[in-house]
Design a protein around this motif. Structure first.
Motif, PDB file in Angstrom:
ATOM      1  N   ILE A   1       0.849  -1.202   0.000  1.00  0.00           N
ATOM      2  CA  ILE A   1       0.000   0.000   0.000  1.00  0.00           C
ATOM      3  C   ILE A   1       0.883   1.250   0.000  1.00  0.00           C
ATOM      4  O   ILE A   1       0.592   2.225  -0.705  1.00  0.00           O
ATOM      5  CB  ILE A   1      -0.985  -0.034   1.191  1.00  0.00           C
TER       6      ILE A   1
ATOM      7  N   THR B   1      -2.073  -2.420  -4.027  1.00  0.00           N
ATOM      8  CA  THR B   1      -3.330  -2.885  -3.444  1.00  0.00           C
ATOM      9  C   THR B   1      -3.111  -4.158  -2.628  1.00  0.00           C
ATOM     10  O   THR B   1      -2.211  -4.948  -2.931  1.00  0.00           O
ATOM     11  CB  THR B   1      -4.373  -3.142  -4.542  1.00  0.00           C
TER      12      THR B   1
ATOM     13  N   GLU C   1      -6.003   1.033   2.748  1.00  0.00           N
ATOM     14  CA  GLU C   1      -5.807   1.175   1.306  1.00  0.00           C
ATOM     15  C   GLU C   1      -6.631   2.310   0.716  1.00  0.00           C
ATOM     16  O   GLU C   1      -6.145   3.080  -0.117  1.00  0.00           O
ATOM     17  CB  GLU C   1      -6.137  -0.136   0.577  1.00  0.00           C
TER      18      GLU C   1
ATOM     19  N   SER D   1      -5.470   2.615  -6.250  1.00  0.00           N
ATOM     20  CA  SER D   1      -4.019   2.772  -6.270  1.00  0.00           C
ATOM     21  C   SER D   1      -3.544   2.779  -7.733  1.00  0.00           C
ATOM     22  O   SER D   1      -4.338   2.771  -8.653  1.00  0.00           O
ATOM     23  CB  SER D   1      -3.372   1.613  -5.522  1.00  0.00           C
TER      24      SER D   1
END
Lengths: 469, 469
Positions: A416, A421, A439, B190
């Motif tokens: 993270i 992820t 996250e 992300s």
């Protein structure tokens, strides 16, 4: 191992009226037998089974709609069951309720060869679909390790070894038939290859793990079977050299179909399990798809890159049977790993990071594992930045479980921090819920929760998974 | 033309306290001038302008969050404004409120060459990004006709001529920074290439047209600039022959980068506008990307297919300047069309159908247009099954507008019956709302509405677009 005890569970009792309605419609296709419930209350995760109150065997979308309507009216949990191969506790009936087995919904509804699409019922597995497509010149590329159902693969946003070239279920599901929490049947999109017609309901349900609706049919994209295919293995002195080779391959724009990493332990497990003689050092497995000339060109470019990074013994699997053997071995890496320690249960990690950060993340994981008290293997879909650590645990040892969780947390934290992820393809289930706030941040998580509340106001759909209520 | 009259609008008055707060923070960057409001209350759609009460010029995500918080507290509409090139009335302030101009948010935040990603502020345009990438060996492929902003392109799920090879904004947005209706700032994902970590918030916002949140930063995928590029035009005797050639190209798995259709009228308009001498009959424009050998191989295969379907004069644009001229001409087809009838306004269709149904759908459209009382052109991203009819209307003629709407309805009806969509890439805005129930069904539309209610409970975000409240 670590799981909710019976006492902690918020079991919601199924009222008599609902039993009667289920019995009347389903007869033999309703089971309250312990063995059947036990089978449906577990998956491939390290958790012990948590049993549903009953299992219903659905034969069509109308069955699913009937059960959803009933569960919604009575506030009873409903958990769709595909092929039981999920890894994160998706299927555990933590609040009891009905497990809805979709395996009998295994019809290929249509194949539209001109449009490169197929529509299947949710219980059709990826191998079944590809068997069916064999004579059409087309194939469906998404290949998680298990022979999972297409409904389950859509629900977990699955991928596999072909994602670097062909994408994941996110890119390859065109449309879904979904039963909503209140038993209505919707179709999320047309068969047009692209659309800007409103909110992307398809992508809302892909990856929703049965918590927003129940997928009963899936329309997927197909691809022409490549004219030529070549696969090869290449060993490296270090993980870092292997990853650098992959980064440069991707940056050059070589349309590699597969590029998989295995550490020495993973290679050893595969050698033992599949009776192969692969060199037991960090290894890449490549596959190239294209025209004969195109494949040759790609392979030449990658061989040059591998050589620059100290790659050894670029060994070709020329014949289809050798290629299949190689990929079957790779797909069985999970089960091969389990056999390194008979009687063990596995806990797997599934982080995915930007490829520029991959070497440091895998390196740190390898270092932590080297000091661990249990054996482990590492495999990775390195073209995507996704890797798995398979930790092989004594199911009776709380100490090993705790140690594996510490390593798991460290791997996820680093991923993270690297803008990656906690899960690339396995999904959240129960096991990854603890990482969601870290996250996504609390505000994004609050939006996810509001989506759950909007689509499932009575919290009947696979409750307690992905986001807490 | 057809639009809500002032009397029909549910204008919500902006309270004094809000004016004061805006004035205090933005000073000169708040405008209530008629000309500025007029400019921001229209787009390239056929609708007359519907003015916001004021325009705020944002310089960063914090500005956007401030305005959203204020609008939410006072129940005032908020409409994000990118480059004003939308085609379906997305920007019309039908309930008044604030137009939030994001054009000054034009910073390239980061380019991660190893990961093939870039993060940009929402106001960066596609041409600006590609200028910036020129020396990196990378490029961003999505190319709607206009030089649209990346934020706007994400918000309308845009695509263009490269989608057949590289996908649309759906596939190429990796993550977004979004300001929610109540002024919170979230990041949707992300930079991992794939993830199964919960609901796909990225795809929820891509295509949401400013109705669920305001996109302030976009992280996109980049691609290596192809080593070799070749473009060619080829004329056909009929639409049908051209489309059949495309179907076979796709089925063979030729990774064609672009394949565009233009009817004779579209070619004529482009010839006039760009001073070219293309043969004025149904035409395909191809582009191939790859290695020199790969491009040659692709081109050879497609030339053979074209010949089999009566394709004539496969003409190559070998030099980069010829290729750029050809594609600039194609991108200007919209404006070229407008010049066929000086002073006209255009109404465009944007249906997308499974490619097996494309020939019949374009054929029926061409037949209807042949009998129409106004001129028109047809262009299509035929590899995707997406085509546009550009109807050139006298802005003062209600009769022509009504006639164009009848044709539009017939084209959309046929597309939906062919399992296609009313909009492939332009979005819903105001103009396509009438087709949403027909395309999605009332139950799916109800789910979309519940998503809107969950994410924007006070209905401040571009109200009255995509779905009615």
């Amino acid at each position: 191992m670590n799981a909710l005890t019976e006492g902690q569970r918020l079991r919601r009792p199924v009222p008599d009226a609902m039993w009667e309605a289920l019995q009347a419609r389903f007869g033999d296709r309703l089971s309250r037998a312990e063995a059947v419930r036990e089978h449906h209350g577990r998956d491939e995760s390290p958790y012990p089974a948590m049993l549903p109150d009953a299992v219903v065997f659905a034969q069509g979308t109308d069955d699913v709609a009937f059960v959803a309507g009933l569960c919604n009216a009575h506030g009873i949990p409903l958990i769709p069951y595909g092929s039981g191969s999920s890894l994160e506790g998706h299927l555990l009936a933590i609040e009891g309720g009905i497990s809805l087995d979709l395996q009998a919904m295994n019809q290929i509804v249509s194949v539209n060869a001109e449009d490169l699409t197929a529509t299947v019922q949710a219980g059709v597995t990826r191998k079944q679909l590809n068997e069916n497509l064999r004579d059409t010149g087309l194939f469906f590329p998404i290949d998680p390790g298990a022979d999972a159902s297409l409904g389950g693969m859509a629900a977990t946003r699955a991928s596999g070894t072909n994602a670097v070239r062909y994408g994941t279920m996110r890119e390859n599901v065109m449309s879904l038939t979904v039963v909503t929490a209140d038993g209505r049947v919707i179709r999320t999109a047309s068969r047009a290859r692209k659309s800007s017609a409103g909110y992307d309901l398809t992508r809302v349900f892909v990856g929703s793990e049965g918590t927003l609706g129940i997928i009963t049919e899936v329309t997927v994209r197909l691809y022409p079977q490549p004219e030529a295919v070549a696969a090869a293995v290449c060993n490296f002195d270090s993980l870092d050299a292997a990853v650098q080779c992959v980064i440069e391959t991707i940056q050059l724009g070589v349309p590699v179909a597969r590029v998989e990493f295995m550490d020495a332990a993973a290679v050893r497990s595969v050698n033992l399990h599949s009776k192969m003689t692969l060199r037991e050092s960090p290894m890449l497995v490549f596959e190239f798809h294209g025209s004969p000339a195109g494949v040759q060109e790609q392979a030449g470019l990658v061989q040059d890159l591998a050589r620059e990074h100290g790659g050894k013994d670029f060994e070709w699997a020329e014949r289809p049977e050798d290629r299949n053997r190689l990929w079957t071995a790779r797909h069985n890496a999970y089960f091969a790993g389990l056999q390194l320690r008979p009687g063990c249960r596995a806990s797997t990690t599934d982080v995915c990071v930007p490829i520029s950060r991959l070497a440091e993340c895998v390196g740190a994981a390898a270092q932590a594992l080297a000091a661990a008290s249990f054996p482990s293997t590492i495999v990775g879909h390195v073209g995507d930045g996704n890797f798995h650590v398979l930790m092989l645990l004594d199911p009776d040892s709380q100490a090993e479980w705790d140690e594996s969780e510490r390593i798991n947390h460290a791997i996820v934290r680093q991923a993270i921090e690297a803008d990656g992820t906690c899960t690339g393809e396995h999904g959240v289930g129960l096991h990854k819920m603890q990482f969601m706030a870290q996250e996504h941040g609390e505000d994004a998580l609050a939006l996810m929760r509001s989506l759950k509340h909007a689509f499932d106001p009575n919290n009947i759909l696979n409750p307690g998974k992905i986001v807490s209520w």
